[in-house]
Scaffold this active site. Sequence first.
Site, PDB file in Angstrom:
ATOM      1  N   GLU A  94      -2.356  -8.281   3.311  1.00 44.96           N
ATOM      2  CA  GLU A  94      -1.546  -6.782   3.414  1.00 44.96           C
ATOM      3  C   GLU A  94      -1.766  -5.858   2.232  1.00 44.96           C
ATOM      4  O   GLU A  94      -2.257  -4.785   2.456  1.00 44.96           O
ATOM      5  CB  GLU A  94      -0.138  -6.922   3.825  1.00 44.96           C
ATOM      6  N   ARG A 109       6.047 -13.014   9.301  1.00 48.01           N
ATOM      7  CA  ARG A 109       7.493 -12.457   9.051  1.00 48.01           C
ATOM      8  C   ARG A 109       8.125 -11.926  10.100  1.00 48.01           C
ATOM      9  O   ARG A 109       8.024 -11.946  11.342  1.00 48.01           O
ATOM     10  CB  ARG A 109       7.557 -11.567   7.610  1.00 48.01           C
ATOM     11  N   ASP A 110       9.385 -11.452   9.659  1.00 49.23           N
ATOM     12  CA  ASP A 110      10.333 -10.826  10.865  1.00 49.23           C
ATOM     13  C   ASP A 110       9.786  -9.599  11.219  1.00 49.23           C
ATOM     14  O   ASP A 110      10.301  -8.435  11.084  1.00 49.23           O
ATOM     15  CB  ASP A 110      11.683 -10.787  10.224  1.00 49.23           C
ATOM     16  N   GLU A 111       8.661  -9.530  11.600  1.00 42.96           N
ATOM     17  CA  GLU A 111       7.991  -8.342  12.208  1.00 42.96           C
ATOM     18  C   GLU A 111       7.154  -8.454  13.385  1.00 42.96           C
ATOM     19  O   GLU A 111       7.470  -8.343  14.488  1.00 42.96           O
ATOM     20  CB  GLU A 111       7.231  -7.648  10.955  1.00 42.96           C
ATOM     21  N   HIS A 156      -2.999  -9.589   7.241  1.00 39.33           N
ATOM     22  CA  HIS A 156      -3.017  -8.509   7.877  1.00 39.33           C
ATOM     23  C   HIS A 156      -4.657  -8.151   8.026  1.00 39.33           C
ATOM     24  O   HIS A 156      -5.294  -8.326   7.305  1.00 39.33           O
ATOM     25  CB  HIS A 156      -2.169  -7.336   6.758  1.00 39.33           C
ATOM     26  N   ASP A 198      -2.536   0.149  11.897  1.00 35.23           N
ATOM     27  CA  ASP A 198      -3.549  -1.007  11.683  1.00 35.23           C
ATOM     28  C   ASP A 198      -4.448  -1.056  12.697  1.00 35.23           C
ATOM     29  O   ASP A 198      -5.690  -1.041  12.179  1.00 35.23           O
ATOM     30  CB  ASP A 198      -2.682  -2.260  11.837  1.00 35.23           C
ATOM     31  N   ASP A 217       0.424  -6.474  13.498  1.00 30.70           N
ATOM     32  CA  ASP A 217       0.091  -6.182  12.051  1.00 30.70           C
ATOM     33  C   ASP A 217       0.030  -7.588  11.275  1.00 30.70           C
ATOM     34  O   ASP A 217      -0.755  -7.793  10.190  1.00 30.70           O
ATOM     35  CB  ASP A 217       1.135  -5.263  11.276  1.00 30.70           C
TER      36      ASP A 217
END
Length: 759
Positions: A632, A349-351, A653, A358, A345
């Site tokens: 995003e 970041r922390d993802e 995104h 998506d 996605d």
Amino acid sequence: MTTWKSQFIAATDEPDSAPLFRREFALDSGHGTVRQAILSLSALGICEAWINGEPVSDALLTPGWTSYEWRLHYVDHDVTDLVDKTFTVGIAVGNGWYRGRLGWIETARYGDEIAAFAELRITFEDGHEQTIGTDSTWSVGASEITSNDFYDGQSIDARLRDDSWKTPGFDESEWGSVKVVPYEGALEPDTAPPVRRVDELLPQQIWRSPSGSALIDFGQNIVGFTRLQVRGERGTTITVRQAEVLEDGTLAMRTLRSATSTDHFTLSGGDDVFEPTFTFHGFRYAELVGWSGDIEQLTTAITAIVISSDLERLGHFECSVPELNQLHDNVVRGMRGNFIDIPTDCPQRDERLGWTGDLSAFAPTAAFLFDVKDFLSDWLRDLALEQSNRDGLVPYIVPDILKYAVTPQAGAGADEAAAFWSDAAVWVPWSLWEAYGDPRVLSDSFASMLAHGRRVRSLLSPTGVWDTGFQFGDWLDPDAPADQPGAAKADPGVVATACAYRSADRIRAAAEVLGRTAEAEEFASMARELRTAFHREYVHGDRILSDSTTVYSLAIVFGLLDGEERETAGARLAQLVADSGFHISTGFAGTPFIADALTSTGQVEAAYRLLLQRECPSWLYPVTMGATTIWERWDSMLPDGSINPGDMTSFNHYALGAVADWMHRVVGGIAPLQPGYQEILIAPKISDGVDWANTALVTPQGRVSVRWERDGDVIRLQATIPEGATAVLSWQGIQDRPLGSGTHSLSLPATTTSVDAFA
């Protein structure tokens, strides 16, 4: 199936750094020259390998991320030119996805021990074969990589660097022993393109911050890392932080949440080159702390290295509107940055997780821009494995690390299927089938498609619609509060039921392609029942429940409406779009389909005005704010330059860039009439605001291109059709015209209608 002689090995006592594994070998004598040497490489973690100091490949992040519980990739490398009479195989292993941090909530990692795996099969001139590989006889030592994590970055101490460990004769007396560790999953060949360095960017601007650090703008939001070439005092540490945007003149780190995105480079006192290849960052800007030289030196000392899965580019688009060209470039760049071994996605970041929603939105765009057949087919293998181990439930992310969440949150780990997200099990293989025309993608995914369809059927309410359980709905509706991304205008039951109908109908169609008569009848019946229930529960006169742009878009494009009912819905949709001032009003579910819903019901001008809107929220608003990737949120950055106050704000995104699919087909005029473009539809729809467009695609049949240009009241159109394919030109007011292979130059009457009707 390969029978392996090698084993996974880990350090008996792991050093406080990324471990290095090595062993020296000698070729079997008396068999002539080496005809071929193939090294199969894998790891629990990520790895890089050398033979006699030479890298075996330019690939990064080997072997990638799979559903480790059940399968792990290995990658074959031809190393014939690297083996010698005596040679050393060296492997460095990092945490990667296996032991690194994953997810923004407390999760369990896949494993506590990282391990290396290698098997070298050498074939000699006389047919003799020698097999060598990882086992308990190898040694392990410490590296200069003192920490490594995708979210937090990498630390390298150049004082510890000693490349002699990669070559024969190295004194390993201070190195430790290894142990064999079990792996119960299947080792499978990696059929997708590897991650590689695909570009390099030099600084576009460099300046000093008020605190004295050096700030660098690379001009584009990219994914990768910085390469730093430096000479300085031994023991000096230079810290490099990365971020996508600036806020108040400094790096905007808040949007990264807990990810620190920071690398630390400690100098040896000599000429050092730092490349943190066991991490990656999403960034446009970098900050250097500890740089003592003139900032002008950084113009050549630091480079942004762009990485991506090395996919072949297939599709291109450009037109007369520079902002639309920038939007399209942003879609391409966002896809590159998020297609790193799996489709993620976001990359910063922390993802950085493989969210299914998506990809449900973006798969058709991806399949046009790049050859993603092998890449996404491999990802679908993990989807099917996750699903088969959860009784048909398609998780929200693949691979599904969130199932290990210690503290579940709404929308975190999947307790049940969710519309649009879980529908990726059906929509993604169907997109690949349409784009490439290979029925194997349907047959390989068919069990997964069936299991999803049947699970959804079990979730329908007694009224026959899907209005139960958690739903993301029209996620990130621009009218939703910043802290409530799921608070959309569109009724979640309408969205879910429409998605269920689309999936049932596509499973029916896939079954027909594969000759599965019983399943075709089963899902044709399910689709009919869903359609009936949708009308009974949600269609009231000329209105659909919640009367919002997304519900009309889905009902029109998914085929839930026919005839006059469909045209009425198109008119209502156009009116809602006009009432919004031609600002976007859809989220994840509606955005990929709203332009198609308008143009397919004759509302071409409304679609163009929506596309060309430059005020927030719109597709072009981020372009006016200097975006180089897709955001995003429609308002990830506010008009005053501040960042959206929500705690979920990314500037890379690809989901909302799904409009590029419509741009290719409707503005550009290239669409498949048959899967794999055996028959091609040439049907651009023209409106005020765009004076020309040029679109091209390398199809399985060959390259097709369409260029049209407005010339007064005439449209000059040139179409090139590849050998082995046929095309149909569809133009308003003219009977559809077949086109054979070759280049066709045509003059057509302009068919635009003034947009003043919507003023």
